[in-house]
Design an enzyme around this catalytic site. Structure first.
Site, PDB file in Angstrom:
ATOM      1  N   HIS A 102       1.206   2.632   3.814  1.00 43.41           N
ATOM      2  CA  HIS A 102       0.134   3.924   3.944  1.00 43.41           C
ATOM      3  C   HIS A 102       0.646   3.698   5.437  1.00 43.41           C
ATOM      4  CE1 HIS A 102      -3.531   5.758   4.943  1.00 43.41           C
ATOM      5  NE2 HIS A 102      -3.689   5.813   3.306  1.00 43.41           N
ATOM      6  N   SER A 153      -8.445   1.895   5.201  1.00 44.68           N
ATOM      7  CA  SER A 153      -6.877   2.171   5.485  1.00 44.68           C
ATOM      8  C   SER A 153      -6.272   1.853   6.900  1.00 44.68           C
ATOM      9  CB  SER A 153      -6.766   3.490   4.739  1.00 44.68           C
ATOM     10  OG  SER A 153      -6.861   3.834   3.394  1.00 44.68           O
ATOM     11  N   LYS A 187      -5.517  -5.483   3.887  1.00 45.38           N
ATOM     12  CA  LYS A 187      -6.242  -4.948   3.602  1.00 45.38           C
ATOM     13  C   LYS A 187      -7.049  -5.409   2.259  1.00 45.38           C
ATOM     14  CE  LYS A 187      -5.963  -0.041   2.273  1.00 45.38           C
ATOM     15  NZ  LYS A 187      -5.324   1.112   2.270  1.00 45.38           N
ATOM     16  N   LYS A 201       1.033   9.667  -5.518  1.00 45.65           N
ATOM     17  CA  LYS A 201      -0.237   9.425  -5.288  1.00 45.65           C
ATOM     18  C   LYS A 201      -0.849  10.010  -5.762  1.00 45.65           C
ATOM     19  CE  LYS A 201      -2.838   7.328  -0.913  1.00 45.65           C
ATOM     20  NZ  LYS A 201      -2.853   6.977   0.787  1.00 45.65           N
ATOM     21  N   CYS A 212      -6.279   3.479  -3.127  1.00 42.75           N
ATOM     22  CA  CYS A 212      -6.814   3.275  -2.687  1.00 42.75           C
ATOM     23  C   CYS A 212      -7.360   1.877  -2.634  1.00 42.75           C
ATOM     24  CB  CYS A 212      -6.714   2.808  -1.234  1.00 42.75           C
ATOM     25  SG  CYS A 212      -5.518   4.053  -0.583  1.00 42.75           S
ATOM     26  N   HIS A 217     -10.542  -2.842   1.999  1.00 46.88           N
ATOM     27  CA  HIS A 217     -10.996  -2.024   1.631  1.00 46.88           C
ATOM     28  C   HIS A 217     -11.790  -1.241   0.005  1.00 46.88           C
ATOM     29  CE1 HIS A 217      -9.806   2.499   1.373  1.00 46.88           C
ATOM     30  NE2 HIS A 217     -10.488   2.398   2.097  1.00 46.88           N
ATOM     31  N   ARG A 230      -7.702  -1.516  -5.838  1.00 48.68           N
ATOM     32  CA  ARG A 230      -8.120  -3.057  -5.622  1.00 48.68           C
ATOM     33  C   ARG A 230      -9.049  -3.353  -6.197  1.00 48.68           C
ATOM     34  NH1 ARG A 230      -5.150  -3.012  -0.819  1.00 48.68           N
ATOM     35  NH2 ARG A 230      -4.155  -1.592  -0.935  1.00 48.68           N
ATOM     36  N   ASP A 243      -0.507  -0.677  -5.015  1.00 45.04           N
ATOM     37  CA  ASP A 243      -1.422  -0.541  -5.016  1.00 45.04           C
ATOM     38  C   ASP A 243      -1.404   0.999  -5.682  1.00 45.04           C
ATOM     39  OD1 ASP A 243      -0.803   0.875  -2.927  1.00 45.04           O
ATOM     40  OD2 ASP A 243      -2.988   0.891  -2.512  1.00 45.04           O
ATOM     41  N   ASN A 244      -0.138   1.430  -5.623  1.00 46.88           N
ATOM     42  CA  ASN A 244      -0.838   3.074  -6.578  1.00 46.88           C
ATOM     43  C   ASN A 244       1.074   3.607  -6.099  1.00 46.88           C
ATOM     44  OD1 ASN A 244      -2.505   3.513  -4.024  1.00 46.88           O
ATOM     45  ND2 ASN A 244      -0.764   4.619  -3.739  1.00 46.88           N
ATOM     46  N   ASP A 291       1.058  -0.942   0.205  1.00 42.25           N
ATOM     47  CA  ASP A 291       0.091  -0.083  -0.302  1.00 42.25           C
ATOM     48  C   ASP A 291       0.636   1.422  -0.181  1.00 42.25           C
ATOM     49  OD1 ASP A 291      -1.920   1.733  -0.009  1.00 42.25           O
ATOM     50  OD2 ASP A 291      -3.444   0.897   1.856  1.00 42.25           O
ATOM     51  N   ASP A 292       1.242   1.760  -1.269  1.00 42.43           N
ATOM     52  CA  ASP A 292       1.695   2.937  -0.920  1.00 42.43           C
ATOM     53  C   ASP A 292       3.352   3.424  -1.546  1.00 42.43           C
ATOM     54  OD1 ASP A 292      -0.620   4.688  -0.470  1.00 42.43           O
ATOM     55  OD2 ASP A 292      -0.703   5.596   1.071  1.00 42.43           O
TER      56      ASP A 292
END
Length: 451
Positions: A227, A143, A118, A300, A65, A120, A69, A279-280, A25-26
């Site tokens: 994240h 998150s 996660k 992001k 996010c 989300h 996903r 994810d990004n 994540d991130d």
């Protein structure tokens, strides 16, 4: 560090392949050693790349996010399936159960399925992983900087921490970064001890693999970090030259190593495809608590390369050629159709956007299936850019019309739109036609209309 004892019994060579997707994540494009990180040590991911394939031009389908996903699990651009924005606790909406996830698809082939980490994609019962094709769920439903849905189901043996009680959980008061830990569809710990999350996710992943070593399985391990807020266990905290952010990545890297070691110990590594990606792009405004997308521009929230181009590594012993690097365009939306090909599963009846990239993954000389049709960059519900080959056209209210040759200018520093009007016209038409088709055929928008 940590280890779990596992017994050895191989799956047969004719077994359906196991699939493991590890999704951070991130995490920024540069935040792995083999992608150029100067300070973060990732020996397990580096070895995974040496033993498999590294994608330099790989994309998430969103720079935020929830949409990213939804796209990974369904093989469709998130705008098509009604998840264009970030989903918040206790707000109606989520990934519709009418969509077919990778887990739904593999259940038709008798796979054991688990989502760890996660989610989300909606925290109401109807949207949780256990209603989206997953047999097992363990993780936080959104998150790690969010709060709790006071309407959530609570396990009778819930562990309360930090003075919380059932009464305080049921309050609507927002408690930032105090998030619940779910097992199946119930809260089992509130708030979760985030310093142990990455370690516990790895333990759950190893346990799931060990428990299902004699049958085909799909494991979707979606780490809650890097994240913010950042947490690392005692074994990793304060160890990285990149500070706490580096500690977090190095603990995730350790977890990758534990999973790969487990596959080898169980003698199922030759029957298992393992994919690692993010994810990004990084949350660059967080300073040293965020990652790095260098040499890419942005991070992001943005449709510059740093927002959506992410690190991607895949390994499958004996199936993916060792030490392969590809510069062809591919995306998380391609996972579902590729897995369908590998498992002989039927594709969803509803339209998706991903393509089968097995030829690319296996290291064979092949062109991207997106080379002709293009790859599209949406920001929430707005189409802002398209990439076709080396050319990328980006059109926004703030920056206007921008054209970049990514082969020559990966950092998107030189806008050459005025020098190539025919290319701008061609790519603009592609954007207009693709978005018109998507808007006409998008589905599951009901919860968005209720806002």
């Amino acid at each position: 560090m940590f280890s779990w004892n596992v017994s050895v019994k191989a799956q047969s060579k004719t077994s359906q392949p196991n699939i493991i997707i590890i999704f951070t994540d991130d995490q920024g494009y540069q935040d792995i050693g083999v992608f150029g990180s100067p300070l973060i040590k990732t020996p397990n991911l580096d070895k995974m790349a040496a033993d498999g394939i590294k994608f330099t031009d790989f994309y998430s389908a969103s720079s935020i996010c929830s949409p990213s996903r939804a796209a990974l699990l369904t093989g469709a651009y998130p705008q098509r399936i009604g998840v264009p924005e970030v989903l918040w606790p206790n707000i109606a909406g989520g990934l519709s159960s009418e969509e077919t996830t990778i887990a739904d698809m593999l259940k038709t082939k008798n796979y054991a399925t688990a989502c760890i980490g996660k989610w989300h994609l909606g925290d109401e019962a109807q949207y949780l992983p256990t209603n989206q094709g997953f047999d097992f769920y363990y993780g936080i439903p959104f998150s790690n900087d969010m709060s709790v849905n006071p309407k959530s189901k609570v396990n009778k043996k819930i562990v309360f921490r930090e003075g919380m009680t059932i009464d305080s959980l049921r309050q609507k008061k927002w408690r930032k970064s105090r998030v619940p830990l779910f097992q199946q569809d119930e809260i089992v710990e509130y708030p979760v001890d985030q310093s142990t999350l990455s370690k516990r996710y790895t333990q759950q992943a190893v346990n799931f693999i060990s428990d299902h070593k004699e049958e085909p399985f799909f494991l979707y391990l979606a780490h809650s970090m890097p994240h913010v807020p950042l947490f690392a266990s005692e074994n990793f905290k304060g160890k990285s030259a990149r500070g706490l952010y580096g500690d977090v990545i190095e603990e995730i890297d350790w977890g990758v190593g534990e999973i790969l070691k487990t596959l080898e110990n169980l003698n199922i590594d030759k029957n298992t495809l393992v994919i690692f990606t993010s994810d990004n792009g990084p949350w660059t405004s967080k300073g040293d608590k965020g990652g790095s997308a260098l040499p890419l521009r942005g991070g992001k929230f943005l449709t510059y390369e740093g927002g959506m181009r992410v690190p991607m590594i895949a390994k499958w012993s004996g199936k993916i050629k060792e030490g392969t690097v590809t510069h062809e365009v591919a995306s998380t939306i391609d996972f579902l159709p590729t897995i369908a090909h590998l498992t002989d599963a039927n594709l969803p009846e509803k339209e998706i956007d991903g393509k089968n990239i097995w030829k690319l993954l296996s290291g064979k000389k092949s062109k991207s299936p997106h080379k002709k049709e293009g790859f599209y960059y949406y920001k929430e519900s707005t189409l802002e850019a398209v990439r076709q080959g080396d050319w990328k056209l980006r059109i926004t209210k703030k920056e206007g019309v921008e054209l970049f040759n990514l082969e020559e200018d990966v950092s998107e520093k030189n806008n050459v739109a005025s020098q190539h009007p025919k290319t701008v016209k061609k790519l603009r038409k592609m954007m207009e036609e693709f978005d018109a088709e998507l808007q006409k055929n998008k589905r599951n928008q009901e919860h968005l209309l209720k806002k």
